[in-house]
Design a protein around this motif. Structure first.
Motif, PDB file in Angstrom:
ATOM      1  N   LEU A 117      15.026  -2.642   6.280  1.00 26.05           N
ATOM      2  CA  LEU A 117      14.291  -1.412   6.044  1.00 26.05           C
ATOM      3  C   LEU A 117      15.248  -0.318   5.573  1.00 26.05           C
ATOM      4  O   LEU A 117      16.442  -0.541   5.427  1.00 26.05           O
ATOM      5  CB  LEU A 117      13.556  -0.990   7.323  1.00 26.05           C
ATOM      6  N   GLY A 118      14.718   0.867   5.342  1.00 29.33           N
ATOM      7  CA  GLY A 118      15.569   1.971   4.905  1.00 29.33           C
ATOM      8  C   GLY A 118      16.099   1.743   3.499  1.00 29.33           C
ATOM      9  O   GLY A 118      15.516   1.017   2.696  1.00 29.33           O
ATOM     10  N   LYS A 119      17.242   2.358   3.227  1.00 26.96           N
ATOM     11  CA  LYS A 119      17.782   2.326   1.866  1.00 26.96           C
ATOM     12  C   LYS A 119      18.332   0.971   1.467  1.00 26.96           C
ATOM     13  O   LYS A 119      18.685   0.762   0.308  1.00 26.96           O
ATOM     14  CB  LYS A 119      18.850   3.411   1.716  1.00 26.96           C
ATOM     15  N   ARG A 120      18.412   0.033   2.413  1.00 29.42           N
ATOM     16  CA  ARG A 120      18.828  -1.328   2.060  1.00 29.42           C
ATOM     17  C   ARG A 120      17.695  -2.088   1.388  1.00 29.42           C
ATOM     18  O   ARG A 120      17.916  -3.136   0.790  1.00 29.42           O
ATOM     19  CB  ARG A 120      19.291  -2.090   3.302  1.00 29.42           C
ATOM     20  N   ASN A 121      16.486  -1.571   1.489  1.00 32.59           N
ATOM     21  CA  ASN A 121      15.331  -2.260   0.916  1.00 32.59           C
ATOM     22  C   ASN A 121      15.074  -1.787  -0.509  1.00 32.59           C
ATOM     23  O   ASN A 121      15.155  -0.591  -0.809  1.00 32.59           O
ATOM     24  CB  ASN A 121      14.089  -2.007   1.783  1.00 32.59           C
ATOM     25  N   VAL A 176       5.938   9.371   0.318  1.00 30.69           N
ATOM     26  CA  VAL A 176       4.890   8.377   0.552  1.00 30.69           C
ATOM     27  C   VAL A 176       5.234   7.514   1.757  1.00 30.69           C
ATOM     28  O   VAL A 176       6.392   7.431   2.174  1.00 30.69           O
ATOM     29  CB  VAL A 176       4.684   7.452  -0.676  1.00 30.69           C
ATOM     30  N   GLU A 177       4.220   6.887   2.295  1.00 27.58           N
ATOM     31  CA  GLU A 177       4.410   5.838   3.294  1.00 27.58           C
ATOM     32  C   GLU A 177       4.113   4.514   2.608  1.00 27.58           C
ATOM     33  O   GLU A 177       3.031   4.332   2.044  1.00 27.58           O
ATOM     34  CB  GLU A 177       3.486   6.035   4.492  1.00 27.58           C
ATOM     35  N   ILE A 178       5.078   3.610   2.621  1.00 27.14           N
ATOM     36  CA  ILE A 178       4.932   2.304   1.991  1.00 27.14           C
ATOM     37  C   ILE A 178       4.652   1.276   3.079  1.00 27.14           C
ATOM     38  O   ILE A 178       5.453   1.118   4.014  1.00 27.14           O
ATOM     39  CB  ILE A 178       6.204   1.907   1.220  1.00 27.14           C
ATOM     40  N   SER A 179       3.531   0.616   2.992  1.00 24.25           N
ATOM     41  CA  SER A 179       3.181  -0.445   3.944  1.00 24.25           C
ATOM     42  C   SER A 179       3.174  -1.775   3.206  1.00 24.25           C
ATOM     43  O   SER A 179       2.544  -1.902   2.149  1.00 24.25           O
ATOM     44  CB  SER A 179       1.799  -0.187   4.563  1.00 24.25           C
ATOM     45  N   THR A 239       0.839  -1.194   0.000  1.00 24.21           N
ATOM     46  CA  THR A 239       0.000   0.000   0.000  1.00 24.21           C
ATOM     47  C   THR A 239       0.875   1.245   0.000  1.00 24.21           C
ATOM     48  O   THR A 239       1.815   1.355   0.798  1.00 24.21           O
ATOM     49  CB  THR A 239      -0.930   0.029   1.229  1.00 24.21           C
ATOM     50  N   LEU A 240       0.576   2.160  -0.899  1.00 22.46           N
ATOM     51  CA  LEU A 240       1.256   3.455  -0.966  1.00 22.46           C
ATOM     52  C   LEU A 240       0.273   4.533  -0.528  1.00 22.46           C
ATOM     53  O   LEU A 240      -0.863   4.573  -1.010  1.00 22.46           O
ATOM     54  CB  LEU A 240       1.723   3.756  -2.393  1.00 22.46           C
ATOM     55  N   THR A 274       8.792   6.589   3.971  1.00 23.16           N
ATOM     56  CA  THR A 274       9.036   5.566   4.983  1.00 23.16           C
ATOM     57  C   THR A 274       8.500   4.220   4.503  1.00 23.16           C
ATOM     58  O   THR A 274       7.638   4.149   3.617  1.00 23.16           O
ATOM     59  CB  THR A 274       8.355   5.923   6.315  1.00 23.16           C
ATOM     60  N   LEU A 275       9.026   3.176   5.094  1.00 18.36           N
ATOM     61  CA  LEU A 275       8.596   1.814   4.794  1.00 18.36           C
ATOM     62  C   LEU A 275       8.357   1.075   6.092  1.00 18.36           C
ATOM     63  O   LEU A 275       9.179   1.119   7.011  1.00 18.36           O
ATOM     64  CB  LEU A 275       9.672   1.083   3.975  1.00 18.36           C
TER      65      LEU A 275
END
Length: 288
Positions: free
Chosen positions: A63-67, A87-90, A43-44, A53-54
């Motif tokens: 999480l973060g830039k490793r994802n 965006v918030e990425i869920s 979901t965005l 954020t993720l």
């Protein structure tokens, strides 16, 4: 539109061979991939923050830039400019990590496609595939999904027709996971010579020739990975004993998939294998 949800399907490699290492450090590969109905949900949502954020229901996921999801967001924003906000990425995970089922790459492709919808960017599949190629090896394939032959380092996609009827599958993963980087180290020096004719493969698929699909199944990683992780070889045998007519490791592992004659067999086999203490994940699936 303030938010949107998307399914993010897994894939299996029906055929996978390495043609050697390229001057840029990547491996030249030839693979036949197929999406399956084992899916994550992504979901965005538009965010008022200055950064994206993720979050995920799987605490083991980086999480973060490793994802790859964040990497995909940054690549899409770089291509689209000010048209893309934070965006918030869920992410609700169902595809197991470290399985060779392409969950991370599929999630990244879903981010690119999702941003295209959420912000009405009007990007074509070709444009999104170009962005995806800069994110990860299998990401371009997931822009369209379905069946395709991929070559180069995975960025050259030749779509294939869909089978007239879906293939019913059993997918299973042991507790052990396989790092893609480690797997490529294990096959260092390997240079395969198997070929996959796109025109013949397309014609056979269109005619519903399941025997051809099974006859062409191959994974150059399987023998080497099985030698290092005998539990995977044992899992493949369990799939065959449970009723699969053909089984094979997908990607660089550690998941194994089996082709079943029908949905009833797939579900029965999944039920039987779910009681196995050495099997961490099992699901009855079909191609999509």
């Amino acid at each position: 539109m303030d938010s949107a949800s998307f399914t993010s399907p897994a894939k299996i490699n029906l055929f996978l061979d390495i043609r050697g290492k390229r001057p840029d450090g990547y491996h030249e590969t030839l693979t036949w991939m197929q999406t399956i109905d084992l899916c994550d949900t992504l979901t965005l949502a538009r965010s008022a923050r200055d950064f994206s954020t993720l979050r995920s229901d799987n605490s083991s996921m980086p999480l973060g830039k490793r994802n790859l999801c964040i990497k995909a967001y940054e690549a899409a924003r770089a291509a689209a400019g000010d048209a893309v906000d934070s965006v918030e990425i869920s992410l609700k995970k169902r595809v197991p990590l470290g399985s060779g089922l392409g969950g991370g790459s599929s999630n990244a492709a879903s981010v690119i496609k999702g941003l295209n919808v959420l912000f009405s960017l009007g990007m074509t599949d070709e444009k999104m595939s170009k962005i995806a190629a800069g994110v990860g090896t299998d990401v371009p394939f997931f822009i369209r999904g379905g069946a395709a032959i991929a070559s180069g380092r995975g960025e050259i996609i030749s779509p294939l027709p869909s089978l007239p009827a879906p293939i019913h599958l059993l997918v299973a993963k042991p507790e052990a996971s396989v790092s893609t980087g480690e797997a490529y180290k294990w096959v260092k020096g390997y240079k395969g010579e198997r070929d996959l004719d796109r025109e013949e493969t397309a014609a056979r698929i269109a005619s519903g020739d399941l025997q051809y699909v099974m006859d062409r199944m191959f994974n150059c990683f399987e023998e080497i990975v099985f030698g290092r992780l005998p539990a995977l070889a044992a899992l493949k045998s369990k799939l065959l004993d449970a009723g699969c007519v053909k089984a094979q490791m997908t990607g660089s592992g550690s998941a194994v998939f089996g082709i079943c004659p029908d949905e009833k067999t797939a579900r029965s086999a999944a039920s039987a294998l779910s009681a196995d203490d050495d099997t961490l994940f099992v699901a009855a699936c079909r191609t999509i």
